[in-house]
Design a protein around this motif. Structure first.
Motif, PDB file in Angstrom:
ATOM      1  N   ILE A  49       0.856  -1.188   0.000  1.00  0.00           N
ATOM      2  CA  ILE A  49       0.000   0.000   0.000  1.00  0.00           C
ATOM      3  C   ILE A  49       0.888   1.232   0.000  1.00  0.00           C
ATOM      4  O   ILE A  49       1.790   1.357   0.824  1.00  0.00           O
ATOM      5  N   GLU A  50       0.624   2.137  -0.950  1.00  0.00           N
ATOM      6  CA  GLU A  50       1.339   3.415  -1.044  1.00  0.00           C
ATOM      7  C   GLU A  50       2.867   3.256  -1.028  1.00  0.00           C
ATOM      8  O   GLU A  50       3.574   4.048  -0.415  1.00  0.00           O
ATOM      9  N   GLY A  51       3.358   2.230  -1.672  1.00  0.00           N
ATOM     10  CA  GLY A  51       4.800   2.053  -1.799  1.00  0.00           C
ATOM     11  C   GLY A  51       5.515   1.528  -0.562  1.00  0.00           C
ATOM     12  O   GLY A  51       6.742   1.455  -0.544  1.00  0.00           O
ATOM     13  N   GLN A  52       4.768   1.156   0.476  1.00  0.00           N
ATOM     14  CA  GLN A  52       5.401   0.661   1.708  1.00  0.00           C
ATOM     15  C   GLN A  52       6.229  -0.591   1.455  1.00  0.00           C
ATOM     16  O   GLN A  52       7.336  -0.729   1.975  1.00  0.00           O
ATOM     17  N   ALA A  53       5.696  -1.509   0.657  1.00  0.00           N
ATOM     18  CA  ALA A  53       6.409  -2.755   0.372  1.00  0.00           C
ATOM     19  C   ALA A  53       7.687  -2.471  -0.416  1.00  0.00           C
ATOM     20  O   ALA A  53       8.737  -3.038  -0.131  1.00  0.00           O
ATOM     21  N   ASN A  54       7.614  -1.593  -1.403  1.00  0.00           N
ATOM     22  CA  ASN A  54       8.797  -1.253  -2.197  1.00  0.00           C
ATOM     23  C   ASN A  54       9.879  -0.619  -1.334  1.00  0.00           C
ATOM     24  O   ASN A  54      11.062  -0.939  -1.476  1.00  0.00           O
ATOM     25  N   LYS A  55       9.489   0.257  -0.428  1.00  0.00           N
ATOM     26  CA  LYS A  55      10.468   0.873   0.480  1.00  0.00           C
ATOM     27  C   LYS A  55      11.127  -0.191   1.354  1.00  0.00           C
ATOM     28  O   LYS A  55      12.337  -0.156   1.583  1.00  0.00           O
ATOM     29  N   ALA A  56      10.333  -1.122   1.837  1.00  0.00           N
ATOM     30  CA  ALA A  56      10.877  -2.199   2.678  1.00  0.00           C
ATOM     31  C   ALA A  56      11.829  -3.095   1.883  1.00  0.00           C
ATOM     32  O   ALA A  56      12.854  -3.532   2.402  1.00  0.00           O
ATOM     33  N   ILE A  57      11.503  -3.345   0.623  1.00  0.00           N
ATOM     34  CA  ILE A  57      12.381  -4.154  -0.237  1.00  0.00           C
ATOM     35  C   ILE A  57      13.715  -3.444  -0.428  1.00  0.00           C
ATOM     36  O   ILE A  57      14.777  -4.046  -0.302  1.00  0.00           O
ATOM     37  N   ILE A  58      13.662  -2.160  -0.708  1.00  0.00           N
ATOM     38  CA  ILE A  58      14.895  -1.390  -0.910  1.00  0.00           C
ATOM     39  C   ILE A  58      15.746  -1.399   0.360  1.00  0.00           C
ATOM     40  O   ILE A  58      16.957  -1.588   0.302  1.00  0.00           O
ATOM     41  N   GLU A  59      15.113  -1.224   1.518  1.00  0.00           N
ATOM     42  CA  GLU A  59      15.856  -1.250   2.785  1.00  0.00           C
ATOM     43  C   GLU A  59      16.495  -2.613   3.029  1.00  0.00           C
ATOM     44  O   GLU A  59      17.663  -2.701   3.411  1.00  0.00           O
ATOM     45  N   LEU A  60      15.741  -3.676   2.786  1.00  0.00           N
ATOM     46  CA  LEU A  60      16.261  -5.028   3.011  1.00  0.00           C
ATOM     47  C   LEU A  60      17.420  -5.340   2.062  1.00  0.00           C
ATOM     48  O   LEU A  60      18.466  -5.848   2.484  1.00  0.00           O
ATOM     49  N   ILE A  61      17.258  -5.017   0.796  1.00  0.00           N
ATOM     50  CA  ILE A  61      18.327  -5.243  -0.190  1.00  0.00           C
ATOM     51  C   ILE A  61      19.567  -4.428   0.168  1.00  0.00           C
ATOM     52  O   ILE A  61      20.690  -4.908   0.101  1.00  0.00           O
ATOM     53  N   SER A  62      19.342  -3.190   0.579  1.00  0.00           N
ATOM     54  CA  SER A  62      20.441  -2.305   0.967  1.00  0.00           C
ATOM     55  C   SER A  62      21.258  -2.915   2.108  1.00  0.00           C
ATOM     56  O   SER A  62      22.490  -2.923   2.070  1.00  0.00           O
ATOM     57  N   GLU A  63      20.563  -3.439   3.107  1.00  0.00           N
ATOM     58  CA  GLU A  63      21.246  -4.060   4.245  1.00  0.00           C
ATOM     59  C   GLU A  63      21.937  -5.363   3.838  1.00  0.00           C
ATOM     60  O   GLU A  63      23.085  -5.606   4.205  1.00  0.00           O
ATOM     61  N   GLU A  64      21.244  -6.187   3.087  1.00  0.00           N
ATOM     62  CA  GLU A  64      21.776  -7.498   2.683  1.00  0.00           C
ATOM     63  C   GLU A  64      23.032  -7.371   1.824  1.00  0.00           C
ATOM     64  O   GLU A  64      23.974  -8.145   1.969  1.00  0.00           O
ATOM     65  N   PHE A  65      23.041  -6.365   0.928  1.00  0.00           N
ATOM     66  CA  PHE A  65      24.159  -6.204   0.006  1.00  0.00           C
ATOM     67  C   PHE A  65      25.148  -5.126   0.452  1.00  0.00           C
ATOM     68  O   PHE A  65      26.108  -4.834  -0.244  1.00  0.00           O
ATOM     69  N   ASN A  66      24.872  -4.514   1.607  1.00  0.00           N
ATOM     70  CA  ASN A  66      25.768  -3.516   2.187  1.00  0.00           C
ATOM     71  C   ASN A  66      26.053  -2.350   1.225  1.00  0.00           C
ATOM     72  O   ASN A  66      27.207  -2.001   0.970  1.00  0.00           O
ATOM     73  N   VAL A  67      24.978  -1.788   0.677  1.00  0.00           N
ATOM     74  CA  VAL A  67      25.072  -0.616  -0.205  1.00  0.00           C
ATOM     75  C   VAL A  67      24.066   0.424   0.285  1.00  0.00           C
ATOM     76  O   VAL A  67      23.090   0.085   0.948  1.00  0.00           O
TER      77      VAL A  67
END
Length: 95
Positions: A49-67
């Motif tokens: 809803i309202e991009g919440q999932a996309n923001k969470a995906i970006i945060e998770l990927i950012s942490e996982e890949f250390n970027v």
């Protein structure tokens, strides 16, 4: 070497990576795992809803890949569970 490890290795060597993601929004448990050839499955606890999932995906990927989050780009599929992502390395390695 599994697909997730290959992506991390390429990023560490200063290469940009592109891949597909099968996103599952509203999951009870947050996880990132290999799914199929060239596809990563991501479970997130935010709703689509309202991009919440996309923001969470970006945060998770950012942490996982250390970027930084700004280096994670949703190329296509912003309103779909199947997405194409691009990750830029922290800084390119000049050879």
């Amino acid at each position: 070497m599994d697909f997730l490890s290959e992506l991390k290795n390429k990023l560490q060597n200063g290469m940009e990576v592109c891949f597909n993601v099968k996103a599952i929004a509203g999951a009870k448990k947050v996880s990132i795992e290999n799914f199929d050839i060239g596809i990563i499955k991501i479970k997130i606890n935010k709703k689509a809803i309202e991009g919440q999932a996309n923001k969470a995906i970006i945060e998770l990927i950012s942490e996982e890949f250390n970027v930084p989050k700004k280096n994670v780009i949703i190329v296509s599929g912003e309103k779909n569970s199947l997405k194409s992502l691009r990750i830029l390395p922290k800084r390119p390695i000049i050879k």
